[in-house]
Design a protein around this motif. Structure first.
Motif, PDB file in Angstrom:
ATOM      1  N   THR A   1       0.804  -1.218   0.000  1.00  0.00           N
ATOM      2  CA  THR A   1       0.000   0.000   0.000  1.00  0.00           C
ATOM      3  C   THR A   1       0.842   1.275   0.000  1.00  0.00           C
ATOM      4  O   THR A   1       0.302   2.368   0.062  1.00  0.00           O
ATOM      5  CB  THR A   1      -0.939   0.018   1.218  1.00  0.00           C
TER       6      THR A   1
ATOM      7  N   ASP B   1      -4.222   1.385  -3.300  1.00  0.00           N
ATOM      8  CA  ASP B   1      -4.791   2.486  -2.516  1.00  0.00           C
ATOM      9  C   ASP B   1      -5.678   1.878  -1.433  1.00  0.00           C
ATOM     10  O   ASP B   1      -6.760   1.362  -1.712  1.00  0.00           O
ATOM     11  CB  ASP B   1      -5.608   3.402  -3.425  1.00  0.00           C
ATOM     12  N   SER B   2      -5.202   1.925  -0.194  1.00  0.00           N
ATOM     13  CA  SER B   2      -5.919   1.270   0.903  1.00  0.00           C
ATOM     14  C   SER B   2      -7.253   1.944   1.218  1.00  0.00           C
ATOM     15  O   SER B   2      -8.089   1.364   1.917  1.00  0.00           O
ATOM     16  CB  SER B   2      -5.046   1.248   2.165  1.00  0.00           C
ATOM     17  N   SER B   3      -7.492   3.150   0.689  1.00  0.00           N
ATOM     18  CA  SER B   3      -8.768   3.831   0.928  1.00  0.00           C
ATOM     19  C   SER B   3      -9.831   3.434  -0.103  1.00  0.00           C
ATOM     20  O   SER B   3     -10.991   3.829   0.028  1.00  0.00           O
ATOM     21  CB  SER B   3      -8.573   5.352   0.908  1.00  0.00           C
TER      22      SER B   3
ATOM     23  N   ARG C   1     -12.589  -2.936   1.702  1.00  0.00           N
ATOM     24  CA  ARG C   1     -11.358  -2.281   1.257  1.00  0.00           C
ATOM     25  C   ARG C   1     -10.225  -3.306   1.101  1.00  0.00           C
ATOM     26  O   ARG C   1     -10.279  -4.394   1.688  1.00  0.00           O
ATOM     27  CB  ARG C   1     -10.921  -1.218   2.272  1.00  0.00           C
TER      28      ARG C   1
ATOM     29  N   GLN D   1      -8.506  -5.194   4.237  1.00  0.00           N
ATOM     30  CA  GLN D   1      -9.382  -5.092   5.401  1.00  0.00           C
ATOM     31  C   GLN D   1      -9.536  -6.473   6.012  1.00  0.00           C
ATOM     32  O   GLN D   1      -9.761  -7.457   5.308  1.00  0.00           O
ATOM     33  CB  GLN D   1     -10.743  -4.529   4.992  1.00  0.00           C
TER      34      GLN D   1
END
Length: 490
Positions: A119, A152-154, A312, A315
């Motif tokens: 990430t 992109d961890s978001s 996500r 997660q």
């Protein structure tokens, strides 16, 4: 004999020249663990999506006909009148061969993209790109820029196979250019290493950074210290080096007045005595709690590429729980939940857990993981939030209690449940479990179980293995609490 290096081999040489030598001269000794293989599989999946979304319509350079054909095909396609994006473009120069994840030809030169399943951009990613630049530029091809695509961890997966926005691209051209003198020197050193005898390199921090070495068993000293200095918990590297320079190899060599950290001194003191230490207080803390008592453990799936809408990347999504319920002293029953259907398991996980844990009684866990997962479920399912918060409020974390009150020399500076358990309850042994013996293996078993290509027979076997592992975790918690409150001799 001239050895052709790859970028991965150069990165191995940067980490440790002995690792490089063994990879080339003794590949038969390679022992990659399951987590390494799982990381590789995840990387392939991320790479495929990056090609689709960052350079659609490109051409894949395969290796069916060998590296020579791949090199020739790459050159012809890049030199054609209408060059297109290439996946795994292959280049070789000065004894070094590289395959670049994505190469996009532009009027001003080649745009090279390295795809990673992490990430954020790491230092070794820059080394990777620097090797590619060295080779491609050395061939006389102009490199317009280099970039690293990371996850992109978001990103929240909307569903329906839409992964637009999963990858985030960072330009690293300036950093890569600055690394060129070092990369050239490292490459020369790697080539020299391969021409000589196996290097003598002592084990150290480089054995696990940036990756765990697949030759660690080979390099382990046959007659090393029984309690190496690394067993001092969270000891800083500069302090380790200082002790080594003073001639200390074993924790028991360190004089009584040399350690400033109370936890270090405690480990030294107990290790020197050779006897476990149980300080007063654990019995009164745990023994006074009411019944029924719940001993709880979760297993989660952590996917680089999310498969369920609203989730996500990476997660931690729970698919299994185990709970030993002690209704009265010594009267214990076991409950569990596991969902291997491949559908989102989180809501039924939460509902079944609420039903199993009732409305009163302490819930024992080991570390803060379960509380964190419960809080995430509260955000995910607002209609269950009050019930889930009720579970959180009942949690009793056994780890800090063990850390404060108990230490055994055979814990080797670790208070993980798998190091504490053999000391407090030697009759329980994770090594006797089939297939799943730790959390990483549990995640890998889950991924295999929900794969549509997995047979029903194999799926049942994986379910048995996962059930046995999670059940062992909560039984271990029962035994640890029993030992701490005096129901079993420590």
């Amino acid at each position: 004999m001239t050895h052709r290096l790859s970028k991965s081999k150069i990165l191995s040489g940067i980490q440790c020249p002995k690792r490089l030598w063994l990879e080339v001269h003794r590949p038969d000794l390679l022992e990659y663990d399951q987590s390494t293989q799982a990381r590789m599989n995840s990387g392939h999946q991320v790479g495929e999506l990056a090609c689709i979304y960052l350079a659609p319509g490109g051409h894949y350079i395969g290796l069916e006909n060998g590296f020579g054909h791949a090199l020739e095909e790459t050159g012809k396609l890049l030199d054609s009148d209408a060059p297109k994006s290439l996946y795994e473009a292959t280049f070789a120069h000065d004894g070094v061969l590289v395959r670049s994840d994505i190469v996009i030809p532009t009027k001003s030169g080649l745009l090279v993209t390295e795809v990673k399943s992490s990430t954020s951009v790491k230092q070794y990613h820059l080394w990777d790109c620097a090797v590619q630049y060295m080779v491609i530029n050395g061939l006389g091809r102009n490199v317009r820029g280099l970039q690293v695509a990371v996850i992109d961890s978001s990103f929240v997966y909307p569903g329906d196979g839409d992964y637009q926005g999963l990858m985030r691209v960072e330009d690293v051209t300036d950093e890569v250019l600055k690394l060129q003198p070092e990369i050239h020197e490292w490459t020369r050193q790697c080539l020299d290493t391969l021409q000589g005898a196996i290097p003598e390199v002592d084990p150290g921090g480089h054995c696990t950074t940036p990756f765990c070495c697949p030759f660690s068993e080979i390099c382990a000293p046959e007659n090393g210290p029984e309690f190496p200095l690394e067993c001092l918990p969270r000891i800083r590297e500069h302090l380790l080096e200082q002790f080594r320079q003073e001639g200390f190899q074993d924790i028991r060599d360190i004089p009584e007045d040399r350690l400033q950290s109370p936890s270090h001194e405690r480990v030294r003191r107990v290790t020197v005595s050779g006897r476990p230490e149980l300080l007063p207080g654990a019995e009164s803390t745990l023994g006074s709690l009411p019944y029924p008592r719940y001993y709880l453990d979760f297993e989660t799936a952590q996917l680089a590429v999310p498969v369920w809408a609203g989730t996500r990347p990476y997660q931690q999504l729970p698919f299994q729980w185990s709970c030993h319920v002690e209704d009265a002293p010594g009267r214990i029953r076991h409950l569990e939940f596991i969902d291997l259907t491949g559908y989102p398991p989180m809501r039924e996980f939460a509902r079944s857990l609420i039903a199993a844990c009732g409305q009163s009684g302490p819930i024992f866990v080991y570390a803060s993981f379960e509380a964190r997962i419960l809080r995430e479920l509260m955000a995910m399912f607002p209609d269950l939030a009050a019930w889930l918060d009720g579970l959180v409020q009942r949690i009793v974390d056994v780890l800090p209690i063990v850390r404060r009150h108990y230490y055994h020399p055979q814990m080797y500076g670790s208070w993980s449940i798998k190091t504490v358990l053999p000391c407090l309850a030697p009759d329980l042994d994770y090594s006797g479990l089939d297939g799943v013996q730790d959390g990483n293996q549990a995640q890998e078993a889950y991924a295999e179980a929900v794969d549509p290509q997995t047979t029903s027979l194999r799926k049942k076997e994986l379910q048995r293995n996962l059930s046995a592992y999670c059940k062992m975790d909560t039984l271990a918690l029962v035994k640890i609490v029993e030992a701490l409150i005096g129901n079993k001799k420590v």
